[in-house]
Design a protein around this motif. Structure first.
Motif, mmCIF file in Angstrom:
data_model
loop_
_atom_site.group_PDB
_atom_site.id
_atom_site.type_symbol
_atom_site.label_atom_id
_atom_site.label_comp_id
_atom_site.label_asym_id
_atom_site.label_seq_id
_atom_site.Cartn_x
_atom_site.Cartn_y
_atom_site.Cartn_z
ATOM 1 N N MET A 89 0.711 -1.104 0.400
ATOM 2 C CA MET A 89 -0.241 -0.127 -0.052
ATOM 3 C C MET A 89 0.957 1.630 -0.402
ATOM 4 N N ALA A 90 0.237 2.099 -0.754
ATOM 5 C CA ALA A 90 0.875 3.963 -0.812
ATOM 6 C C ALA A 90 0.219 5.122 -1.093
ATOM 7 N N TYR A 91 0.522 5.758 -0.509
ATOM 8 C CA TYR A 91 -0.951 6.911 0.007
ATOM 9 C C TYR A 91 -0.526 8.298 -0.787
ATOM 10 N N GLN A 92 -1.255 8.541 -1.566
ATOM 11 C CA GLN A 92 -0.847 9.657 -2.646
ATOM 12 C C GLN A 92 -0.083 11.262 -1.704
ATOM 13 N N GLY A 93 0.829 11.389 -2.290
ATOM 14 C CA GLY A 93 1.329 12.267 -1.347
ATOM 15 C C GLY A 93 2.704 12.010 -0.064
ATOM 16 N N ALA A 94 2.026 10.773 -0.220
ATOM 17 C CA ALA A 94 2.647 10.939 1.533
ATOM 18 C C ALA A 94 4.365 10.053 1.448
ATOM 19 N N PRO A 95 5.044 9.965 2.347
ATOM 20 C CA PRO A 95 6.205 9.111 1.991
ATOM 21 C C PRO A 95 6.214 7.870 2.351
ATOM 22 N N PRO A 96 7.133 6.461 1.488
ATOM 23 C CA PRO A 96 6.397 4.931 1.541
ATOM 24 C C PRO A 96 6.225 4.766 2.782
ATOM 25 N N ARG A 97 5.964 3.999 3.095
ATOM 26 C CA ARG A 97 4.815 3.142 4.069
ATOM 27 C C ARG A 97 6.156 2.053 4.164
ATOM 28 N N PRO A 98 6.829 1.496 4.839
ATOM 29 C CA PRO A 98 7.743 0.358 5.425
ATOM 30 C C PRO A 98 7.429 -0.910 4.540
ATOM 31 N N ASP A 99 8.273 -1.238 4.766
ATOM 32 C CA ASP A 99 8.123 -2.929 3.774
ATOM 33 C C ASP A 99 7.230 -3.733 5.134
ATOM 34 N N GLY A 100 6.850 -4.629 4.807
ATOM 35 C CA GLY A 100 5.746 -5.617 5.197
ATOM 36 C C GLY A 100 6.982 -6.606 5.496
ATOM 37 N N VAL A 101 6.377 -7.111 7.075
ATOM 38 C CA VAL A 101 7.969 -8.226 7.642
ATOM 39 C C VAL A 101 7.555 -9.511 7.503
ATOM 40 N N TYR A 102 7.708 -10.462 7.213
ATOM 41 C CA TYR A 102 8.088 -11.982 7.711
ATOM 42 C C TYR A 102 8.576 -11.896 8.537
ATOM 43 N N ASP A 103 8.093 -13.007 9.692
ATOM 44 C CA ASP A 103 7.919 -13.368 10.562
ATOM 45 C C ASP A 103 8.891 -14.980 10.950
ATOM 46 N N LEU A 104 10.084 -15.036 11.171
ATOM 47 C CA LEU A 104 10.317 -16.614 11.201
ATOM 48 C C LEU A 104 9.926 -16.944 12.791
ATOM 49 N N LEU A 105 9.392 -17.986 12.572
ATOM 50 C CA LEU A 105 9.308 -18.721 14.014
ATOM 51 C C LEU A 105 10.050 -19.962 14.040
ATOM 52 N N VAL A 106 11.263 -20.822 15.141
ATOM 53 C CA VAL A 106 11.616 -22.283 15.348
ATOM 54 C C VAL A 106 10.466 -22.249 16.512
ATOM 55 N N ASP A 107 9.928 -23.948 16.410
ATOM 56 C CA ASP A 107 9.682 -24.058 17.217
ATOM 57 C C ASP A 107 9.069 -23.487 18.636
ATOM 58 N N GLY A 108 8.897 -22.615 18.163
ATOM 59 C CA GLY A 108 7.648 -21.323 18.487
ATOM 60 C C GLY A 108 8.225 -19.994 19.207
#
Length: 405
Positions: A89-108
């Motif tokens: 997502m981006a909004y017209q006239g606004a700075p770029p939004r942060p990239d989405g994050v992938y969270d890695l869980l190992v054994d919870g």
């Protein structure tokens, strides 16, 4: 499970094969539907029949953002690569939004975080509601150094980016881990439950509460779309669950979609439908958290663009407090009515419970951790809400406490 092996350099001194494994429903949790696209699989949090009953673009965007959806495998792999096509997502006239994050869980446990590049960009002009999409290439998120022991690996998809799953590659075979017998918690709410402004997908308040409660989360938090829609109630009715919560109110106010006369029977009808599929399941109704602009002022709310170029978007209420007399909804009106409805129904439904949202985030919390845009909590507030919900719902004497057998 069919797979393909492709030799790829793994280090300066050796080569290990990459195994491409088809991404199938048994490797995904938290999604209610999978759509085959030209690129791969698009997880959805509403089934196709429900999506067909609403032409609203806001809902289409929200339910396709995979909040709470995760890829889960059991493997000895030390490297996991996931190709995805995001829509950011981006909004017209606004700075770029942060990239989405992938969270890695190992054994919870959280073991890594990463983002992808490329992908599509959906730019919204909030002044007139128009949007346009610029297409981009598939990106890859890579996690390495995972250790060669057998482990359960979860990749939680960005809660705020539409994500098409294209390919999964590992350097050891993967399989779907067996279900661990944990209870399934089905939650429905607004953008706050969806995870708006949370730091990452496992840091939304429902994900944090689920982790503390030791349950499997199915998150139907739909940004801007917790509007007592009948198709959402039927989706909740038809989704297997051991625990259910409904966080209702804020979208009804800030969208200004109904009056008190319509609200009361709509809540009853919503609960009736959910109970058709889950007659005895613990069901917790949660009222809105503290939000000063709408405590006693009706909606609609509207964006304030004055600081948009600096990256700050705020909202303000445009209703008149005097309009409550004509049935316009405010948060205090909704809290009082939800409490009354639950008390009325609980006489015949002992598994129905009520939680005042101000017990999760109240006026004192706003003074300490204000809502940055006047509507949505920040990352620290998500953590506070998640911890408090876990204590109140899953703790001693809570409605989701495991009952002795």
């Amino acid at each position: 499970m069919d797979s393909q092996h492709e030799p790829v350099s793994d280090s300066a001194t050796r080569t290990r094969p990459r195994i491409t494994t088809p991404i199938t429903a048994d490797l995904l949790r938290g999604a209610l539907d999978l759509e085959r696209t030209a690129h791969g699989l698009q997880p959805h949090r509403l089934p196709a029949w429900a999506r067909a009953q609403s032409p609203d673009g806001q809902l289409a965007l929200a339910e396709a953002q995979p909040s709470g959806v995760r890829l889960v495998v059991r493997t000895r792999a030390t490297t996991v690569e996931l190709d995805t096509l995001r829509t950011k997502m981006a909004y017209q006239g606004a700075p770029p939004r942060p990239d989405g994050v992938y969270d890695l869980l190992v054994d919870g446990r959280l073991a890594g975080q990463a983002s992808v590049t490329g992908g599509n960009v959906l730019t919204v002009d909030m002044a007139n509601g128009s949007s346009q999409t610029q297409e981009g290439p598939v990106g890859t998120v890579t996690f390495t150094g995972l250790g060669e022991q057998v482990k359960d690996v979860e990749i939680w998809l960005p809660h705020n980016e539409m994500t098409q799953l294209v390919a999964l590659r590992t350097d050891a075979p993967v399989e779907a881990p067996p279900q661990q017998g944990r209870r399934v918690w089905l939650h429905h709410g607004s953008s706050i439950s969806h995870g708006s402004d949370a730091a990452s997908p496992t840091a939304t308040w429902p994900a944090l509460a689920a982790s503390r409660g030791g349950v499997e989360l199915v998150n139907l938090g739909l940004g801007g779309s917790a509007l007592l829609d009948a198709f959402t109630a039927r989706t909740l009715r038809d989704t297997p669950a051991d625990l259910i919560s409904l966080k209702l109110g804020i979208n009804l106010v800030n969208a200004d979609v109904m009056r008190l006369r319509a609200f009361t029977p709509a809540v009853h009808g919503f609960l009736d439908t959910v109970r058709e599929g889950h007659p005895h399941t613990p069901l917790l109704v949660v009222s809105p958290i503290h939000c000063p602009i709408h405590e006693d002022t009706p909606g609609p709310s509207t964006p304030d663009f004055s600081d948009l170029e600096a990256g700050r978007l705020r909202f303000r209420a445009t209703g008149d407090p005097a309009e409550q007399a004509a049935g316009k909804l405010t948060l205090n009106v909704i809290r009082a009515e939800l409490s009354r409805i639950v008390q009325q129904r609980a006489a015949d439904d002992p598994n129905l419970h009520y939680l005042d949202g101000r017990d999760l985030y109240g006026a004192a919390d706003f003074a300490e951790l204000p809502l940055p845009d006047q509507l949505h909590p920040d990352a620290a507030t998500h953590r506070r809400i998640g911890e408090r919900f876990a204590a109140l719902a899953f703790g001693a004497d809570g409605p989701f406490t495991v009952q002795p057998t």
